[in-house]
Write a protein that holds these residues in place. Structure first.
Motif, PDB file in Angstrom:
ATOM      1  N   UNK A  88      -3.093 -52.682 -19.591  1.00 24.09           N
ATOM      2  CA  UNK A  88      -3.602 -53.583 -20.638  1.00 24.09           C
ATOM      3  C   UNK A  88      -3.364 -55.022 -20.192  1.00 24.09           C
ATOM      4  N   UNK A  89      -4.441 -55.752 -19.992  1.00 24.33           N
ATOM      5  CA  UNK A  89      -4.354 -57.093 -19.401  1.00 24.33           C
ATOM      6  C   UNK A  89      -5.335 -58.028 -20.098  1.00 24.33           C
ATOM      7  N   UNK A  90      -4.885 -59.227 -20.411  1.00 18.53           N
ATOM      8  CA  UNK A  90      -5.757 -60.254 -20.997  1.00 18.53           C
ATOM      9  C   UNK A  90      -6.042 -61.318 -19.951  1.00 18.53           C
ATOM     10  N   UNK A  91      -7.319 -61.621 -19.765  1.00 18.66           N
ATOM     11  CA  UNK A  91      -7.729 -62.752 -18.922  1.00 18.66           C
ATOM     12  C   UNK A  91      -8.662 -63.583 -19.788  1.00 18.66           C
ATOM     13  N   UNK A  92      -8.170 -64.659 -20.382  1.00 22.88           N
ATOM     14  CA  UNK A  92      -8.982 -65.403 -21.350  1.00 22.88           C
ATOM     15  C   UNK A  92      -9.324 -64.509 -22.521  1.00 22.88           C
TER      16      UNK A  92
END
Lengths: 361, 361
Positions: B287-291
Motif C-alpha cells: 500500500x503506497x501513496x504517490x500524490x
C-alpha cells in the motif's frame, strides 16, 4: 503419556505435532521454532508451547506476542523424546545436544543414514527400532518405495527394482525454488541416492533409481518397474494386494483422478487437515504385467506421507506395541481411511450380472 | 428454512453447498451433477441428495452406488431457490428451466451480466438484489475489486482506477489448461472485460483493466492503482481502513508471507476447509501513496472468494436481513476471522516504548 518435543516447526514438524496431539498415548511438550513468522503465530494459536531456537532469537517472538516456554535446550531437557524436523543436515548438528540430555530422538530422511542406528519404515522394519535411541524416519520417497515394495517382496519376491523419481521442485510454500520450465536430471549421476536409501530399509534388495525434478509443488510421481521372482497369475492379484494395504490409496479408473491436482482436490473434499495425503497414491490402471515385469505409477505427497511413520517410530522406540497395533492406532486417529473410492468399485463388481451389465437394485 | 438447490457441483458448487449447509436459515435440497466421478462420490459421502443432469446420465451414478434423488428438473421443482454453479455459459442456457418452474436463481460471474436483473456484491450493492428473481454473483476478480474499491469510494472518492489482473491459468484440478511457461495477454484487447464488469456493481466508477494469465493455479494477483479524489493524510489511514473490512485479510510485514504459496499454507494451518481463503489478501507493505495515486497488490483465491457472496445473495433475494446482518452470520458460520496476524501487530504497537523498542513484559 510420552512427552514429545518437536524441534523444527516447518512442513514436517507442524504436521507431526498435530499428529502426536491426536494420539492417546502421547502429548506435545512443545515445539522449537527459529523464525517469528506466520508459522510461529500458528503454533501459538494452536496452543503449543513455543521454544526459541536460541536466546538471541527470543525478542522477535516476544514482539508478536508469543510467550516463550524457553529455548530448544530446555525443550530437549523437558521431553521424553525429540522429533527433529529441522532442515536437512541440521539434524546431525543437533544430535550432540540430544545426547547431552540423554534424550532419544527421531531424525528425518534428509539426514544421512549415519545420523541414527536405524532407518525406519513402519510397514517394513518397525521391529528394528525397538532397541534404538536414535532412529531416522526415511524420506518421503523412500517411505513411498518401501510401502510399495514390501508386499511384493513378501508375496512374489523382488528380483530387481528400477524406479524413475519425477520429483516436485519444492513444497507449496517454496515457490522461490527451481526449476522453472525444465525437467532437470537431479542428480545427473545414476543411480541416484534413493536406491541406497531404500536399502537402509531392505538391505538385500536389488534396486536402481534415477531422479529428476520438475516445476511442480504438489507431489512426487514415481515410474516403477519391478522384475518379480514369481509371476502373479494376473495383475488383478497385485491390485488386490495393494487394495488391502493400509497406507496405499489405490485409484480406480472411473474416478477421473488424472494427477496430483485432482488428488489434492480429493483430499480437500475429504476434509483432510491441510489437504494431506498420508498414503501412496497408486493408479490401478497403470499396474501392468509384462512377463515377470510389473510396472506402475504412484504419486507421493512429500509433505505428508512420513507423518504417520514418525508417530509409529515413536511407539517403536517405546517398544510396547507391535507395528500392526501402532499403525492401527495411528491410522484411526489421523483418519487414514480413504477407502470409499474402491469400496464403490467393489460394490459395482458385486452388483454386476454375469455378463457384466449392471443388475437392477 | 430456505431450501437451496445447487445446480453444478464443481469448484464453486461444492463450496457453496457446504457453506449453505452451515447457515441457520438455509438447507441444501440437493446438488445437480453431470459426471459420476470422485467429486460425485464426495457429494454422496457428504449426504447431499444427488440429482443427475439428465436421465441419460443416471446409470453412471448408479454404477458407483449413488441412489439418485432425481434429475436436475426435479431439483429445480423441489427447491425454493437455485444456485446455478454450472460452467460459464451453461447458466444462461439453464435460465428457461428455472423460469418454467418459477424458481428464483443465482448465477455465477462467468455468465454475461444480461443473464440476471442484478449483478451482486454483498459489500457494495446488497440492497439492489432485494426485489430481484434472478441475481448474478460477480466473478472472483470482480468480487475482489468491488471489495477493494468500496471503502475508497466511500471515504476518499475514486477519480479513476487502473488495474492489471495477473490471472491464474486454471484451478488446482485443471492442470491440463494452459498457459505453461508464458505470461499471455488475455484478452489482448484493452480494456479487458473486468472493468465493465466492475461497473455492473459500481455504474459510475471510472475503471480500466488489463488482463493476462500465467502458469499458476493457486490465486489471481491484482496490481491496483487508484487515483483518489481526496488524498488521505497518510497511507496508514488506508491500511487501517482495510484492517476494518470484514473480507479483506491485510498481510503484515513481519509474517513472511511472500505469495500465494505461503498464503495457502497459512489457510491450511488455520484449518480452513479445502484451504479456502474467502477474503481479499492485501499486502500492507505494498500500500503506497504517490500524490493522489494509491498503489497496492492483492491476491484473490478464485475458488473461494465468491462463496460467502453467494450465501449473502440468497439472503438478499429473501429480503429479510440487511447486508451487515447477513454478512455477520455468513462470516461467523464460515469462520471468516483470520484477524490474528494483524491483531499481533496491534499488540506490538501497544507494547512498544516511545522510541520504538519493545517494552519489557
Amino acid at each position: 503419556m510420552l512427552r514429545v518435543g518437536i524441534n523444527g516447526y516447518g512442513t514436517i514438524g507442524k504436521r507431526v505435532a498435530d499428529a502426536v496431539r491426536k494420539q492417546p498415548d502421547m502429548e506435545v511438550q512443545g515445539v522449537g521454532k527459529r523464525s517469528p513468522d506466520y508459522v510461529a503465530v500458528n503454533a501459538d494459536e494452536r496452543d503449543y508451547a513455543v521454544y526459541a531456537a536460541d536466546e538471541s532469537r527470543a525478542d522477535g517472538f516476544r514482539e508478536i506476542g508469543i510467550d516463550l516456554a524457553g529455548t530448544v535446550d530446555d525443550l530437549v531437557a523437558e521431553s521424553d523424546v525429540i522429533v527433529d524436523a529441522t532442515p536437512s543436515g541440521i539434524g546431525a548438528e543437533n544430535r550432540p545436544l540430544y545426547e547431552r540430555h540423554e534424550t532419544p530422538a527421531l531424525f528425518q530422511g534428509g539426514e544421512d543414514a549415519t545420523v541414527a542406528e536405524v532407518s525406519f519404515n513402519a510397514r517394513a522394519n518397525y521391529e528394528e527400532a525397538e532397541d534404538a535411541d536414535y532412529v531416522r524416519v526415511v524420506s518421503c520417497n523412500t517411505t513411498g518405495l518401501s510401502r510399495f515394495l514390501a508386499p511384493l517382496h513378501e508375496n512374489y519376491g523382488v528380483e530387481k527394482a528400477r524406479v524413475t523419481l519425477v520429483r516436485r521442485g519444492g513444497d507449496p510454500d517454496q515457490t522461490g525454488r527451481g526449476p522453472i520450465n525444465d525437467a532437470v536430471p537431479d542428480p545427473v549421476s545414476i543411480p541416484s541416492h534413493h536406491g541406497p536409501d531404500v536399502q537402509t530399509v531392505f538391505p538385500e534388495l536389488d534396486i536402481d533409481t534415477v531422479g529428476l525434478k520438475v516445476p511442480t509443488t504438489m507431489m512426487h510421481v514415481h515410474s516403477v518397474n519391478v522384475t518379480l521372482e514369481e509371476r502373479p497369475d494376473d495383475v488383478e492379484n497385485v491390485t488386490e494386494l495393494y487394495r488391502n494395504e493400509d497406507r496405499v490409496l489405490t485409484i480406480p479408473d472411473y474416478a477421473g483422478i488424472d494427477g496430483a491436482g485432482t488428488l489434492k482436490d480429493l483430499a480437500q473434499d475429504a476434509g483432510r487437515p491441510r489437504g494431506d495425503i498420508w498414503e501412496n497414491c497408486l493408479w490401478e490402471e497403470s499396474l501392468t504385467l509384462q512377463g515377470q515385469d510389473l510396472y506402475c505409477m504412484q504419486a507421493i505427497h512429500q509433505e505428508a506421507d512420513v507423518v504417520p511413520e514418525n508417530v509409529d517410530a515413536l511407539r517403536a522406540l517405546e517398544g510396547e506395541l507391535s507395528s500392526e497395533e501402532s499403525r492401527a492406532i495411528t491410522n484411526e486417529t489421523l483418519g487414514i481411511d480413504l477407502t470409499h473410492l474402491h469400496d464403490r468399485t467393489d460394490l459395482t463388481a458385486d452388483r454386476r450380472t454375469p455378463d457384466g451389465s449392471l443388475a437392477d437394485d
